[in-house]
Design a protein around this motif. Structure first.
Motif, PDB file in Angstrom:
ATOM      1  N   LEU A 130      58.610  55.085  82.713  1.00 39.28           N
ATOM      2  CA  LEU A 130      58.924  54.363  83.901  1.00 39.28           C
ATOM      3  C   LEU A 130      60.446  53.797  83.114  1.00 39.28           C
ATOM      4  O   LEU A 130      61.461  52.932  83.811  1.00 39.28           O
ATOM      5  N   ASP A 131      60.411  53.753  81.445  1.00 37.98           N
ATOM      6  CA  ASP A 131      61.483  53.111  81.327  1.00 37.98           C
ATOM      7  C   ASP A 131      62.713  53.465  81.064  1.00 37.98           C
ATOM      8  O   ASP A 131      63.363  53.893  80.390  1.00 37.98           O
ATOM      9  N   ASN A 132      62.854  55.133  81.347  1.00 32.87           N
ATOM     10  CA  ASN A 132      63.374  56.631  81.324  1.00 32.87           C
ATOM     11  C   ASN A 132      65.066  56.579  82.060  1.00 32.87           C
ATOM     12  O   ASN A 132      64.763  56.541  82.689  1.00 32.87           O
ATOM     13  N   TYR A 133      66.305  56.328  80.961  1.00 34.07           N
ATOM     14  CA  TYR A 133      67.253  56.430  82.197  1.00 34.07           C
ATOM     15  C   TYR A 133      66.845  57.842  82.327  1.00 34.07           C
ATOM     16  O   TYR A 133      65.979  58.924  82.461  1.00 34.07           O
ATOM     17  N   TYR A 191      64.693  59.428  85.239  1.00 27.02           N
ATOM     18  CA  TYR A 191      63.160  58.372  85.658  1.00 27.02           C
ATOM     19  C   TYR A 191      63.914  57.107  86.563  1.00 27.02           C
ATOM     20  O   TYR A 191      63.434  56.254  86.125  1.00 27.02           O
ATOM     21  N   SER A 192      64.316  57.351  87.781  1.00 27.84           N
ATOM     22  CA  SER A 192      65.085  56.451  88.571  1.00 27.84           C
ATOM     23  C   SER A 192      63.727  55.253  89.373  1.00 27.84           C
ATOM     24  O   SER A 192      62.655  56.076  89.315  1.00 27.84           O
ATOM     25  N   ALA A 193      64.165  54.279  89.762  1.00 25.98           N
ATOM     26  CA  ALA A 193      63.443  53.342  90.537  1.00 25.98           C
ATOM     27  C   ALA A 193      62.904  54.617  91.507  1.00 25.98           C
ATOM     28  O   ALA A 193      61.779  54.512  92.196  1.00 25.98           O
ATOM     29  N   LYS A 194      63.888  54.758  92.365  1.00 32.56           N
ATOM     30  CA  LYS A 194      63.986  55.540  93.858  1.00 32.56           C
ATOM     31  C   LYS A 194      63.132  56.653  93.605  1.00 32.56           C
ATOM     32  O   LYS A 194      61.999  57.363  93.947  1.00 32.56           O
ATOM     33  N   HIS A 253      60.487  56.522  91.518  1.00 30.71           N
ATOM     34  CA  HIS A 253      59.212  55.928  90.853  1.00 30.71           C
ATOM     35  C   HIS A 253      58.214  55.980  92.261  1.00 30.71           C
ATOM     36  O   HIS A 253      57.462  56.426  93.167  1.00 30.71           O
ATOM     37  N   ARG A 269      63.415  45.970  63.068  1.00 33.42           N
ATOM     38  CA  ARG A 269      64.156  44.696  63.140  1.00 33.42           C
ATOM     39  C   ARG A 269      62.050  44.384  62.809  1.00 33.42           C
ATOM     40  O   ARG A 269      61.254  44.469  62.217  1.00 33.42           O
ATOM     41  N   HIS A 314      69.659  48.373  79.290  1.00 39.57           N
ATOM     42  CA  HIS A 314      70.404  47.907  80.457  1.00 39.57           C
ATOM     43  C   HIS A 314      71.585  46.376  80.696  1.00 39.57           C
ATOM     44  O   HIS A 314      70.957  45.819  79.481  1.00 39.57           O
ATOM     45  N   GLN A 322      65.241  47.634  73.929  1.00 33.36           N
ATOM     46  CA  GLN A 322      64.006  49.114  73.362  1.00 33.36           C
ATOM     47  C   GLN A 322      62.550  47.897  72.832  1.00 33.36           C
ATOM     48  O   GLN A 322      62.279  48.603  72.683  1.00 33.36           O
ATOM     49  N   ARG A 378      58.654  43.483  75.461  1.00 29.74           N
ATOM     50  CA  ARG A 378      59.648  42.676  76.409  1.00 29.74           C
ATOM     51  C   ARG A 378      61.035  43.950  77.062  1.00 29.74           C
ATOM     52  O   ARG A 378      61.118  44.396  76.656  1.00 29.74           O
ATOM     53  N   HIS A 379      60.908  42.975  78.145  1.00 31.42           N
ATOM     54  CA  HIS A 379      62.447  43.977  78.939  1.00 31.42           C
ATOM     55  C   HIS A 379      63.001  43.093  79.215  1.00 31.42           C
ATOM     56  O   HIS A 379      63.329  41.683  79.875  1.00 31.42           O
ATOM     57  N   LEU A 406      68.546  51.979  93.481  1.00 32.49           N
ATOM     58  CA  LEU A 406      67.346  52.407  93.667  1.00 32.49           C
ATOM     59  C   LEU A 406      67.320  54.226  92.730  1.00 32.49           C
ATOM     60  O   LEU A 406      66.396  54.088  92.119  1.00 32.49           O
ATOM     61  N   TYR A 432      69.923  55.020  84.637  1.00 33.70           N
ATOM     62  CA  TYR A 432      69.830  53.247  83.786  1.00 33.70           C
ATOM     63  C   TYR A 432      69.201  52.416  84.632  1.00 33.70           C
ATOM     64  O   TYR A 432      68.704  51.251  84.433  1.00 33.70           O
ATOM     65  N   TYR A 433      69.117  52.290  85.781  1.00 33.49           N
ATOM     66  CA  TYR A 433      68.094  51.335  87.026  1.00 33.49           C
ATOM     67  C   TYR A 433      66.719  52.238  87.001  1.00 33.49           C
ATOM     68  O   TYR A 433      66.689  52.484  87.953  1.00 33.49           O
ATOM     69  N   SER A 434      65.704  51.786  85.786  1.00 34.86           N
ATOM     70  CA  SER A 434      64.172  52.706  86.026  1.00 34.86           C
ATOM     71  C   SER A 434      63.723  51.676  86.178  1.00 34.86           C
ATOM     72  O   SER A 434      64.174  51.304  87.050  1.00 34.86           O
ATOM     73  N   ALA A 435      62.356  53.152  86.777  1.00 30.71           N
ATOM     74  CA  ALA A 435      61.688  52.122  87.651  1.00 30.71           C
ATOM     75  C   ALA A 435      61.144  51.895  86.992  1.00 30.71           C
ATOM     76  O   ALA A 435      60.827  50.061  87.801  1.00 30.71           O
ATOM     77  N   LYS A 436      61.318  51.261  85.695  1.00 25.61           N
ATOM     78  CA  LYS A 436      60.563  50.496  84.971  1.00 25.61           C
ATOM     79  C   LYS A 436      61.311  48.078  85.111  1.00 25.61           C
ATOM     80  O   LYS A 436      60.833  47.670  85.496  1.00 25.61           O
ATOM     81  N   HIS A 438      63.060  47.789  87.734  1.00 25.14           N
ATOM     82  CA  HIS A 438      63.056  47.601  89.326  1.00 25.14           C
ATOM     83  C   HIS A 438      61.231  46.854  89.258  1.00 25.14           C
ATOM     84  O   HIS A 438      61.516  45.808  89.363  1.00 25.14           O
ATOM     85  N   LEU A 439      60.903  47.500  88.719  1.00 27.52           N
ATOM     86  CA  LEU A 439      59.537  46.807  88.717  1.00 27.52           C
ATOM     87  C   LEU A 439      59.089  45.539  88.398  1.00 27.52           C
ATOM     88  O   LEU A 439      59.141  43.804  88.284  1.00 27.52           O
TER      89      LEU A 439
END
Lengths: 394, 394
Positions: A125-128, A130-133, A135, A340, B54, B97, B101-102, B125, B129-133, B135-136
């Motif tokens: 879900l949060d990979n470069y 794999y875009s929102a669209k 998904h 960290r 991001h 990362q 948190r996001h 979308l 870089y604008y990932s699915a996560k 957006h969600l």
């Protein structure tokens, strides 16, 4: 497999697939769709600068993975992956950057053909890439599937390196050293920054002996003077100046494996505040290396580093490292563990990190870093072997 | 603006912002969040290899854009964007990362502070870089906002280049020519591929005269022989061989502006099928250049190219070009227009394309391409000036 000179044995790919399938089973996944190009390459050997269009690998429990991508890149897949050609699925070019179609429509059809349209399928879900669209399209096309977040599932399997992987990172480290030596030899006031970068690339791609250089997942970063407060500036055509400190963060790359490394160079006589920062930073690095041992936690490295810096009045807000290995742009980090204070991941032999406590202050910066390997016992081993200090050229 | 040598006038940025705001108004948007690094740079001047975390630019109708990104990159923003420092918003490193948190939680708070938490906000979308996560997370954090797809909204504003932009592309084209000349001079059987790439990078980054070279958004692509069937293979340490054709797809880059260019080189005596393909391809390129005129459609270029290729029995499945200009990895295309039979976009003076009818057949490949500019009248102008042919080195 038709690669004339594969980077890894078939046993190595079997190991990776078995680990990934075990993690999938633990997460209750019927399948996993991997769009991260580093994860794709790690699982299948796939190579190529094709990640600017949608592509991926579909990992199944009971059959070989399926490479999925643009038709024209299926040729590259046939040349590089270990699976047989019938596990390579190309989609028509009309899906590429179309205003009316999306490649995920094709992937959904492939998933249905594979018999898992009602399955529980992991996605990153949060990979470069794999875009929102991507998904949203997959969700719409597979109404009966359960798409669950399996972000970094594969990345975590990559954390402990095999001997085959470590051997490639050692070759990358030789290239990092070679490039750094070239910088120290050539840098001088008045030299245009891009002219030095031209040499950096020349050395990095020439490689060392038979070990040819690949492109690194990040370009050389080398801000000078006040610009060194900004960690991710690249270069321009301005000359290096006397009285300025420049850090050179770069990585040799061999068969996509990295050994990121950074040394800073001061032209002229460094001011006292920089020498004090150097002393604290080197003390912190050495404390961190001692803490970087199997059984300790990721946070122990960060805490060991922080103590001498704090005594010197230097507060760092940022994490001080991340796992490294196989990578494609835009990042040579693996995006799983972070060095960290809040990261309690237990360190294991074979884990590899870029221990990189960059100091990016208001109007100056200093970076001295080490790519490291967690060993069976004792402190971490450094991949590179160059003096851990601020280099000064009078 | 604190950039010591900005690439563009303030008037140029005003023009871009005005165009973008008009497109936002037409789409009924209160705000637009742009994560595409090329769009970020085009709107604000922001530079830096920081797109692996991001970040983005929030475009508003009645106030200057807000740069948003990681705290440590805010320093880079202060050095490169034209907006004042109070329009730069950094988020804490603990969001980077993180497993808990996001960063989009921070962006949502910023959007709320800006008073548009109930607004209609465009997002990209289908951008890298604008990932699915991402957006969600934004959806969850802004329950009263309407997030609508504004993918490529900014990309389309970039299609027609200003004179300032064209001047930079002309400089990039001089670099593309310089690199290509170096290849033709140096390539010979037995030379390791990476050694030639080392020279390519050296020439590309050295640049031409005062025009220093930047990194291109795609690395050089140079598959040989049967590998040239795969368009996106990069390089290895194998030697060039007599009897093989290699294409060299690469781009000079000046201040992030590109002029992608490709010539193919045959070592030895080329076979008849390749010479026939060359003749058809050159005829197709010339027909395409004539069709590439203001008032025609994007599809006209593709159709003009296809006719002579079809007569020679060559069927291409892929589009034959895309817009070019300012780009960051992983793509030097702009992802708006595609030169393909179904694209009816009307060509306008100032549009720029990479006209690239690569032939990637079952076991061979051939590429001869041109970066082009649509002019006020007549056929397209080529940015590069090198013979349009298959080069042969006996």
């Amino acid at each position: 497999m038709s690669h004339s000179d594969p980077a890894f044995s078939r046993a190595e790919y079997d190991r990776r697939l078995a680990k990934t399938r075990a993690a999938m089973a633990a997460a209750g996944l019927d399948a996993l769709f991997v769009e991260d190009p580093s994860n794709m390459a790690w699982l299948t050997g796939y190579e190529g600068w094709s990640f600017y269009v949608h592509q991926g690998v579909l990992v199944l429990q009971d059959a070989d993975p399926i490479w999925w991508g643009r038709n024209q890149d299926a040729n590259g897949a046939r040349k590089t992956v270990w699976m047989s050609n019938d596990r390579i699925h190309g989609y028509a070019d009309e899906y590429v950057q179309s205003t009316v179609r999306h490649p995920m429509q094709d992937l959904a059809a492939l998933i249905a053909d594979t018999g898992i349209a009602k399955g529980r399928i992991g996605v990153e879900l949060d990979n470069y890439y794999y875009s929102a669209k991507a998904h949203l399209t997959l969700l719409a096309e597979l109404p009966d599937a359960e798409l669950v977040d399996a972000n970094t599932l594969v990345n975590w399997q990559r954390a402990v390196k095999s001997d085959e992987e470590i051997a490639l990172m050692q070759k990358a480290a030789r290239i990092s050293e070679h490039v750094t030596d070239g910088i120290l030899e050539r840098i001088e006031p008045g030299m245009r920054k891009n002219d030095l970068v031209a040499q950096i690339y020349h050395d990095a791609v020439t490689g060392v002996g038979e070990d040819w250089g690949d492109y690194a997942a990040i370009v050389p970063l080398l801000p000078s003077g006040p610009d060194a407060a900004a960690p991710h500036l690249t270069w321009d055509g301005e000359p290096f100046k006397s009285g300025e400190c420049t850090f050179f963060e770069l990585s040799g790359c061999y068969r996509r494996y990295h050994a990121p490394f950074c040394r800073s160079v001061f032209l002229g006589k460094p001011p006292d505040y920089l020498l004090r920062a150097e002393a604290a930073l080197v003390e912190g690095l050495e404390a961190g290396l001692k803490a970087a041992r199997a059984g300790n936690q990721a946070r122990d490295i960060a805490l060991a580093l922080a103590a001498p810096l704090e005594r010197a009045g230097i507060e760092r807000g940022a994490r001080c490292g991340y796992p490294i290995g196989l990578s494609y742009p835009p990042d040579w980090g693996e995006r799983s563990i972070s060095l960290r204070p809040e990261d309690e991941t237990v360190l294991e032999p074979g884990m590899t990190f870029h221990f990189m406590p960059g100091l990016w202050m208001d109007d100056w910066g200093l970076e001295i870093t080490e790519p490291i390997l967690i060993t069976d016992s004792g402190p971490a081993e450094c991949f590179c072997n160059r003096p851990r200090k601020l280099f000064v050229k009078p």
